[in-house]
Scaffold this active site. Structure first.
Site, PDB file in Angstrom:
ATOM      1  CB  CYS A  51      34.241  26.798  61.599  1.00 54.18           C
ATOM      2  SG  CYS A  51      34.022  29.081  61.380  1.00 54.18           S
ATOM      3  CB  ALA A  54      34.730  31.070  63.990  1.00 52.59           C
ATOM      4  NE  ARG A  85      35.282  36.729  70.438  1.00 55.62           N
ATOM      5  CZ  ARG A  85      36.509  37.199  71.067  1.00 55.62           C
ATOM      6  NH1 ARG A  85      37.525  38.029  70.035  1.00 55.62           N
ATOM      7  NH2 ARG A  85      37.559  36.604  72.164  1.00 55.62           N
TER       8      ARG A  85
HETATM    9 FE1  CFM Z   1      37.732  32.560  75.723  1.00 56.61          FE
HETATM   10 FE2  CFM Z   1      36.767  31.684  74.075  1.00 56.61          FE
HETATM   11 FE3  CFM Z   1      36.363  33.812  75.029  1.00 56.61          FE
HETATM   12 FE4  CFM Z   1      35.324  32.004  75.798  1.00 56.61          FE
HETATM   13 FE5  CFM Z   1      33.107  32.699  74.580  1.00 56.61          FE
HETATM   14 FE6  CFM Z   1      34.128  31.859  72.259  1.00 56.61          FE
HETATM   15 FE7  CFM Z   1      34.455  35.168  73.935  1.00 56.61          FE
HETATM   16 MO1  CFM Z   1      32.067  33.069  72.252  1.00 56.61          MO
HETATM   17  S1  CFM Z   1      36.562  30.391  75.665  1.00 56.61           S
HETATM   18  S2  CFM Z   1      36.297  33.370  77.100  1.00 56.61           S
HETATM   19  S3  CFM Z   1      33.503  31.838  76.737  1.00 56.61           S
HETATM   20  S4  CFM Z   1      37.933  33.193  74.398  1.00 56.61           S
HETATM   21  S5  CFM Z   1      32.948  31.034  73.046  1.00 56.61           S
HETATM   22  S6  CFM Z   1      36.075  31.018  71.620  1.00 56.61           S
HETATM   23  S7  CFM Z   1      33.740  34.353  71.485  1.00 56.61           S
HETATM   24  S8  CFM Z   1      32.106  34.601  74.250  1.00 56.61           S
HETATM   25  S9  CFM Z   1      35.557  35.652  74.443  1.00 56.61           S
HETATM   26  C1  HCA Z   2      32.378  32.211  67.911  1.00 60.02           C
HETATM   27  C2  HCA Z   2      31.665  34.102  67.951  1.00 60.02           C
HETATM   28  C3  HCA Z   2      30.819  33.609  69.255  1.00 60.02           C
HETATM   29  C4  HCA Z   2      29.467  33.515  69.196  1.00 60.02           C
HETATM   30  C5  HCA Z   2      28.503  33.942  70.186  1.00 60.02           C
HETATM   31  C6  HCA Z   2      27.148  33.096  70.333  1.00 60.02           C
HETATM   32  C7  HCA Z   2      30.702  35.184  70.425  1.00 60.02           C
HETATM   33  O1  HCA Z   2      31.883  30.743  68.828  1.00 60.02           O
HETATM   34  O2  HCA Z   2      32.555  32.403  66.515  1.00 60.02           O
HETATM   35  O3  HCA Z   2      27.072  32.137  69.165  1.00 60.02           O
HETATM   36  O4  HCA Z   2      26.095  33.470  71.173  1.00 60.02           O
HETATM   37  O5  HCA Z   2      31.078  35.337  71.032  1.00 60.02           O
HETATM   38  O6  HCA Z   2      30.678  35.937  70.040  1.00 60.02           O
HETATM   39  O7  HCA Z   2      31.261  32.468  70.702  1.00 60.02           O
END
Ligand code: CFM
Ligand code: HCA
Length: 531
Positions: A51, A54, A85
């Site tokens: 969301c 998040a 995270r």
């Molecule tokens: Fe960018 Fe993200 Fe991230 Fe990402 Fe992600 Fe995420 Fe993450 Mo989970 S786009 S790189 S691929 S900031 S989904 S919102 S939280 S791993 S550090």
């Molecule tokens: C988020 C955080 C997340 C979730 C990871 C997952 C992360 O989207 O709110 O679904 O395994 O990186 O912690 O993307």
């Protein structure tokens, strides 16, 4: 492979099929391919998306460690995201680090009925008195927007009372169609109220690292390499970052953008307001890291820096060669499906290729068309009601702080050689015949795993175990399954080791995937029975 996809889509009702078809493509470099992205998920579909809250509090704000981040809402939004995270942070002697805490107003039913402002006011007061942080953020969760608490009024009053910045974010979970809206909301406030308010001294080769969140320590490995070469890191947005440093981010001479999706707004606005260009980097993968380092050195165009860069590259490569050869043998010829948020599904393809693993399908949860097709398509992206809901802020040139490190002519010249103020997206680098799928859902995931049977499935917690129960090794590319770092030179070896072990463990031989079994029950529904 087109047939594979068609047979999956066939299972949908016609309207859903029509919708989902636009989010799926089979890469064909002979065509100019367009993908639909950043639109609402069809209700009822099991999506992996998160969301707006998040994206704002969890992703962009959360890692700032000298700030108390108060979540205004019922306890679950805070509690269930507490530490998950893995954006690590450590502080120098005497510095603040509030990352291990979880702050919430713990809204109750009576607050929903009578309003939660009093409770929020009290929470800010307590946070200030107990922790004396550099700043406080307030992030709204869904009910706050529904009942209309004025978090800005509370923030303003607290700011006057305590003399520290109290920043309020209208990032109710339901805003936008995914986390992505939250990135934008966080970017706007940080740009408007924080960046540009500091005046820290900078040294030569001053840079900001943007869109790097220090998951599993990635940022530390990147800083180790950059520090060795001699860069001065003014601020990091936001992994192991501080509010204190962020205030002076406008003083750097170059901005590095790792995750384009989450931070491109600030990168663009800093360029307009202060003149600093941004360079798209990718510190995942050995060649990606080398290319990024060489581009940086070329930008600063300094003999000593270029020489030092090459020395560090040689030294680092020597240190990892032997281990890498071992793991390459264990990875060669394998295939992978990647489904991650908004940048990693692209960033990891180079590293996988270096290990001999082919990416046969990749997709983002919430990337926009520019993350797939490159920034050139931005003017052609259709605005819909959901994107119009996210405020755009307007910035102008700041005459007193605007500076150009390179002449406009030199910058134009460099743009031809490196991704300066440019991101070409994921699709361009993919092989013809591979799948690109936006907002992949659980039904499609299962069907694809069954028909492609990859050796590796890189995704997140929500679908990891679905894959593993089918006998397919799954590596979480969000949390790294509590391993890491995976970035930079040393990270590449750790990643190689983790996936080599994961794919080659004899465990998979003890699991019989469903497609190897005869169905337990066979039958068909002939007629609905009226009761
Ligand atoms: Fe960018 Fe993200 Fe991230 Fe990402 Fe992600 Fe995420 Fe993450 Mo989970 S786009 S790189 S691929 S900031 S989904 S919102 S939280 S791993 S550090
Ligand atoms: C988020 C955080 C997340 C979730 C990871 C997952 C992360 O989207 O709110 O679904 O395994 O990186 O912690 O993307």
């Amino acid at each position: 492979s087109k047939k594979k996809m068609d047979s999956i889509l066939e299972k949908y009702p016609p309207k859903v099929k029509k919708n989902r078809s636009k989010h799926i493509l089979l890469k064909d470099s002979r065509e100019q391919q367009e993908i639909q992205a950043n639109t609402r998920t069809v209700p009822g579909i099991i999506t992996n998306r998160g969301c707006c809250f998040a994206g704002c509090k969890g992703v962009v704000l959360g890692p700032l460690r000298d700030v108390v981040h108060i979540v205004h809402g019922p306890i679950g939004c805070s509690y269930y995201t507490w530490g998950t995270r893995r954006h690590k942070g450590r502080s120098e002697k005497g510095e603040d680090n509030f990352l291990s805490y979880c702050f919430s107003t713990d809204m109750q039913e009576s607050d929903i009925v009578f309003g939660g402002e009093k409770r929020l006011k009290q929470a800010v007061k307590e946070a200030y008195e107990i922790f004396k942080p550099e700043a406080i953020t307030i992030s709204s969760t869904c009910p706050v927007g529904l009942i209309g608490d004025d978090i800005h009024a509370v923030a303003k009053a607290a700011q006057e009372e305590f003399g520290i910045q109290v920043l309020a974010f209208d990032c109710e979970g339901y805003k936008g169609v995914s986390q992505s809206a939250g990135h934008h909301i966080a970017n706007n406030v940080l740009m408007k109220d924080v960046i540009g308010t500091g005046d820290a001294e900078t040294k030569p080769y001053a840079i900001n690292i943007m869109g790097e969140y220090n998951i599993g320590g990635d940022g530390w490995e990147i800083s180790r390499i950059l520090g060795k070469i001699g860069y001065h890191i003014v601020s990091v947005m936001t992994g192991d970052g501080t509010y204190k440093e962020l205030k002076s981010a406008h003083k750097a001479d170059l901005n590095l953008v790792q995750c384009h999706r989450s931070i491109n707004y600030i990168a663009e606005m800093i360029e307009i307001k202060y003149g600093t260009p941004w360079l798209k980097v990718n510190f995942i993968g050995i060649q990606g890291t080398i290319d990024s380092l060489r581009n940086m050195a070329k930008y600063f165009d300094d003999e000593a820096l270029i020489k030092k860069t090459e020395e560090v590259i040689v030294e680092e490569l020597e240190a990892l060669q032997e281990a890498l050869e071992v793991y390459k043998k264990m990875c060669e010829g394998k295939t992978a499906l990647l489904f991650v948020g908004g940048s990693r599904a692209h960033h990891y393809q180079g590293l996988l290729k270096e290990l001999g693993i082919e990416t046969v399908m990749a997709g983002y949860e919430f990337g926009h068309r520019d993350d797939y097709e490159g920034r050139d398509v931005i003017p052609y992206i259709k605005m819909d009601a959901d994107s119009r809901n996210i405020p755009e802020i307007h910035v102008e040139k700041d005459e007193s702080s605007y500076k150009l490190y390179l002449s406009p002519e030199k910058l134009e010249e460099l743009k031809k050689e490196m991704p300066l103020n440019r991101y070409d997206g994921m699709i361009k680098e993919m092989k013809d015949g591979s799948f690109v799928i936006d907002d992949l859902n659980h039904f499609e995931t299962e069907e694809l795993l069954k028909s492609i049977k990859p050796n590796l499935f890189c995704s997140g917690i929500k679908d990891k175990y679905v894959a593993q129960k089918m006998g397919i090794f799954s590596k979480q590319l969000h949390s790294y399954d509590y391993s890491g770092p995976y970035a930079g030179f040393r990270g590449a070896v750790i990643f190689a080791k983790d996936v080599s072990m994961g794919m080659n463990t004899p465990t998979w031989g003890f699991i019989t995937p469903p497609w190897k079994n005869e169905p337990l029950l066979e039958g068909k529904v002939i007629e609905e029975v009226a009761t």
